[in-house]
Design a protein around this motif. Sequence first.
Motif, PDB file in Angstrom:
ATOM      1  N   GLU A  99     -25.807 -11.633 -21.618  1.00  0.00           N
ATOM      2  CA  GLU A  99     -26.181 -10.393 -20.922  1.00  0.00           C
ATOM      3  C   GLU A  99     -26.608 -10.684 -19.485  1.00  0.00           C
ATOM      4  O   GLU A  99     -26.225  -9.960 -18.563  1.00  0.00           O
ATOM      5  CB  GLU A  99     -27.326  -9.697 -21.659  1.00  0.00           C
ATOM      6  CG  GLU A  99     -26.918  -9.037 -22.951  1.00  0.00           C
ATOM      7  CD  GLU A  99     -28.093  -8.397 -23.659  1.00  0.00           C
ATOM      8  OE1 GLU A  99     -29.254  -8.817 -23.434  1.00  0.00           O
ATOM      9  OE2 GLU A  99     -27.852  -7.465 -24.433  1.00  0.00           O
ATOM     10  N   GLU A 100     -27.386 -11.729 -19.302  1.00  0.00           N
ATOM     11  CA  GLU A 100     -27.831 -12.103 -17.959  1.00  0.00           C
ATOM     12  C   GLU A 100     -26.633 -12.482 -17.094  1.00  0.00           C
ATOM     13  O   GLU A 100     -26.544 -12.113 -15.926  1.00  0.00           O
ATOM     14  CB  GLU A 100     -28.811 -13.268 -18.044  1.00  0.00           C
ATOM     15  CG  GLU A 100     -29.379 -13.675 -16.700  1.00  0.00           C
ATOM     16  CD  GLU A 100     -30.344 -14.845 -16.805  1.00  0.00           C
ATOM     17  OE1 GLU A 100     -30.593 -15.462 -15.748  1.00  0.00           O
ATOM     18  OE2 GLU A 100     -30.827 -15.146 -17.901  1.00  0.00           O
ATOM     19  N   TYR A 101     -25.702 -13.228 -17.671  1.00  0.00           N
ATOM     20  CA  TYR A 101     -24.485 -13.618 -16.961  1.00  0.00           C
ATOM     21  C   TYR A 101     -23.726 -12.371 -16.504  1.00  0.00           C
ATOM     22  O   TYR A 101     -23.321 -12.271 -15.350  1.00  0.00           O
ATOM     23  CB  TYR A 101     -23.605 -14.470 -17.876  1.00  0.00           C
ATOM     24  CG  TYR A 101     -22.283 -14.848 -17.279  1.00  0.00           C
ATOM     25  CD1 TYR A 101     -22.115 -16.043 -16.609  1.00  0.00           C
ATOM     26  CD2 TYR A 101     -21.181 -13.999 -17.375  1.00  0.00           C
ATOM     27  CE1 TYR A 101     -20.900 -16.392 -16.049  1.00  0.00           C
ATOM     28  CE2 TYR A 101     -19.967 -14.329 -16.819  1.00  0.00           C
ATOM     29  CZ  TYR A 101     -19.830 -15.525 -16.154  1.00  0.00           C
ATOM     30  OH  TYR A 101     -18.622 -15.855 -15.602  1.00  0.00           O
ATOM     31  N   GLU A 102     -23.548 -11.418 -17.430  1.00  0.00           N
ATOM     32  CA  GLU A 102     -22.785 -10.210 -17.106  1.00  0.00           C
ATOM     33  C   GLU A 102     -23.496  -9.383 -16.023  1.00  0.00           C
ATOM     34  O   GLU A 102     -22.840  -8.840 -15.135  1.00  0.00           O
ATOM     35  CB  GLU A 102     -22.570  -9.371 -18.363  1.00  0.00           C
ATOM     36  CG  GLU A 102     -21.550  -8.274 -18.168  1.00  0.00           C
ATOM     37  CD  GLU A 102     -21.128  -7.604 -19.453  1.00  0.00           C
ATOM     38  OE1 GLU A 102     -20.460  -6.560 -19.365  1.00  0.00           O
ATOM     39  OE2 GLU A 102     -21.451  -8.106 -20.549  1.00  0.00           O
ATOM     40  N   ARG A 103     -24.801  -9.286 -16.078  1.00  0.00           N
ATOM     41  CA  ARG A 103     -25.555  -8.580 -15.027  1.00  0.00           C
ATOM     42  C   ARG A 103     -25.382  -9.289 -13.674  1.00  0.00           C
ATOM     43  O   ARG A 103     -25.249  -8.645 -12.641  1.00  0.00           O
ATOM     44  CB  ARG A 103     -27.044  -8.521 -15.379  1.00  0.00           C
ATOM     45  CG  ARG A 103     -27.466  -7.341 -16.186  1.00  0.00           C
ATOM     46  CD  ARG A 103     -28.979  -7.171 -16.210  1.00  0.00           C
ATOM     47  NE  ARG A 103     -29.695  -8.370 -16.645  1.00  0.00           N
ATOM     48  CZ  ARG A 103     -29.916  -8.708 -17.911  1.00  0.00           C
ATOM     49  NH1 ARG A 103     -29.448  -7.945 -18.884  1.00  0.00           N
ATOM     50  NH2 ARG A 103     -30.593  -9.799 -18.204  1.00  0.00           N
ATOM     51  N   ASN A 104     -25.393 -10.605 -13.701  1.00  0.00           N
ATOM     52  CA  ASN A 104     -25.300 -11.397 -12.472  1.00  0.00           C
ATOM     53  C   ASN A 104     -23.926 -11.291 -11.814  1.00  0.00           C
ATOM     54  O   ASN A 104     -23.826 -11.138 -10.594  1.00  0.00           O
ATOM     55  CB  ASN A 104     -25.642 -12.856 -12.772  1.00  0.00           C
ATOM     56  CG  ASN A 104     -25.787 -13.701 -11.536  1.00  0.00           C
ATOM     57  OD1 ASN A 104     -26.377 -13.285 -10.551  1.00  0.00           O
ATOM     58  ND2 ASN A 104     -25.249 -14.904 -11.583  1.00  0.00           N
ATOM     59  N   PHE A 105     -22.871 -11.389 -12.612  1.00  0.00           N
ATOM     60  CA  PHE A 105     -21.519 -11.460 -12.055  1.00  0.00           C
ATOM     61  C   PHE A 105     -20.717 -10.169 -12.157  1.00  0.00           C
ATOM     62  O   PHE A 105     -19.745  -9.986 -11.442  1.00  0.00           O
ATOM     63  CB  PHE A 105     -20.729 -12.598 -12.726  1.00  0.00           C
ATOM     64  CG  PHE A 105     -21.263 -13.953 -12.385  1.00  0.00           C
ATOM     65  CD1 PHE A 105     -21.151 -14.466 -11.107  1.00  0.00           C
ATOM     66  CD2 PHE A 105     -21.892 -14.727 -13.337  1.00  0.00           C
ATOM     67  CE1 PHE A 105     -21.650 -15.718 -10.778  1.00  0.00           C
ATOM     68  CE2 PHE A 105     -22.394 -15.989 -13.038  1.00  0.00           C
ATOM     69  CZ  PHE A 105     -22.275 -16.476 -11.750  1.00  0.00           C
ATOM     70  N   GLY A 106     -21.085  -9.286 -13.084  1.00  0.00           N
ATOM     71  CA  GLY A 106     -20.354  -8.027 -13.226  1.00  0.00           C
ATOM     72  C   GLY A 106     -19.153  -8.126 -14.144  1.00  0.00           C
ATOM     73  O   GLY A 106     -18.360  -7.189 -14.237  1.00  0.00           O
ATOM     74  N   PHE A 107     -18.980  -9.238 -14.813  1.00  0.00           N
ATOM     75  CA  PHE A 107     -17.929  -9.401 -15.810  1.00  0.00           C
ATOM     76  C   PHE A 107     -18.438 -10.336 -16.890  1.00  0.00           C
ATOM     77  O   PHE A 107     -19.440 -11.014 -16.726  1.00  0.00           O
ATOM     78  CB  PHE A 107     -16.609  -9.908 -15.199  1.00  0.00           C
ATOM     79  CG  PHE A 107     -16.761 -11.088 -14.262  1.00  0.00           C
ATOM     80  CD1 PHE A 107     -16.744 -12.393 -14.742  1.00  0.00           C
ATOM     81  CD2 PHE A 107     -16.911 -10.891 -12.897  1.00  0.00           C
ATOM     82  CE1 PHE A 107     -16.876 -13.478 -13.884  1.00  0.00           C
ATOM     83  CE2 PHE A 107     -17.041 -11.962 -12.022  1.00  0.00           C
ATOM     84  CZ  PHE A 107     -17.027 -13.255 -12.521  1.00  0.00           C
ATOM     85  N   ARG A 108     -17.743 -10.352 -18.013  1.00  0.00           N
ATOM     86  CA  ARG A 108     -18.203 -11.114 -19.169  1.00  0.00           C
ATOM     87  C   ARG A 108     -17.942 -12.602 -19.026  1.00  0.00           C
ATOM     88  O   ARG A 108     -17.001 -13.035 -18.376  1.00  0.00           O
ATOM     89  CB  ARG A 108     -17.521 -10.603 -20.433  1.00  0.00           C
ATOM     90  CG  ARG A 108     -17.927  -9.189 -20.729  1.00  0.00           C
ATOM     91  CD  ARG A 108     -17.972  -8.948 -22.172  1.00  0.00           C
ATOM     92  NE  ARG A 108     -18.534  -7.618 -22.388  1.00  0.00           N
ATOM     93  CZ  ARG A 108     -18.404  -6.977 -23.504  1.00  0.00           C
ATOM     94  NH1 ARG A 108     -17.736  -7.509 -24.493  1.00  0.00           N
ATOM     95  NH2 ARG A 108     -18.952  -5.798 -23.637  1.00  0.00           N
ATOM     96  N   ARG A 131     -20.021 -15.655  -6.912  1.00  0.00           N
ATOM     97  CA  ARG A 131     -19.189 -14.751  -7.721  1.00  0.00           C
ATOM     98  C   ARG A 131     -17.707 -15.109  -7.615  1.00  0.00           C
ATOM     99  O   ARG A 131     -16.995 -15.129  -8.613  1.00  0.00           O
ATOM    100  CB  ARG A 131     -19.412 -13.302  -7.299  1.00  0.00           C
ATOM    101  CG  ARG A 131     -18.764 -12.301  -8.226  1.00  0.00           C
ATOM    102  CD  ARG A 131     -19.206 -10.886  -7.860  1.00  0.00           C
ATOM    103  NE  ARG A 131     -18.826  -9.949  -8.891  1.00  0.00           N
ATOM    104  CZ  ARG A 131     -17.664  -9.316  -8.933  1.00  0.00           C
ATOM    105  NH1 ARG A 131     -16.770  -9.534  -7.985  1.00  0.00           N
ATOM    106  NH2 ARG A 131     -17.386  -8.470  -9.904  1.00  0.00           N
ATOM    107  N   ARG A 158     -15.391 -16.271 -10.745  1.00  0.00           N
ATOM    108  CA  ARG A 158     -14.177 -15.546 -11.157  1.00  0.00           C
ATOM    109  C   ARG A 158     -13.034 -16.531 -11.384  1.00  0.00           C
ATOM    110  O   ARG A 158     -12.306 -16.437 -12.360  1.00  0.00           O
ATOM    111  CB  ARG A 158     -13.798 -14.509 -10.103  1.00  0.00           C
ATOM    112  CG  ARG A 158     -12.612 -13.657 -10.531  1.00  0.00           C
ATOM    113  CD  ARG A 158     -12.388 -12.483  -9.618  1.00  0.00           C
ATOM    114  NE  ARG A 158     -13.418 -11.484  -9.671  1.00  0.00           N
ATOM    115  CZ  ARG A 158     -13.568 -10.578 -10.634  1.00  0.00           C
ATOM    116  NH1 ARG A 158     -12.748 -10.577 -11.650  1.00  0.00           N
ATOM    117  NH2 ARG A 158     -14.524  -9.678 -10.582  1.00  0.00           N
TER     118      ARG A 158
END
Length: 72
Positions: free
Chosen positions: A6-15, A40, A44
């Motif tokens: 969840e923290e990763y997804e909040r940080n980068f905007g993708f899973r 970011r 990616r």
Amino acid sequence: MYRAGEEYERNFGFRYLWCSHGHDADDLLENISQRMSNERSVERKVCIDELAKITRTRIERMLGPEDGYPEY
């Protein structure tokens, strides 16, 4: 582990994507914590590379060993 994702997804905007073949949960947590410091754009690219590894592993499993299966 769920919170790290969840923290990763909040940080980068993708899973978070990671080819876990041959790794355990400790390896996963180490990997995700190392990658959290990436920019970011770098992350990616890492995700694209990991998706390619996952796809390659799945295709290899579907096709079987390079020399084929032994005849029984």
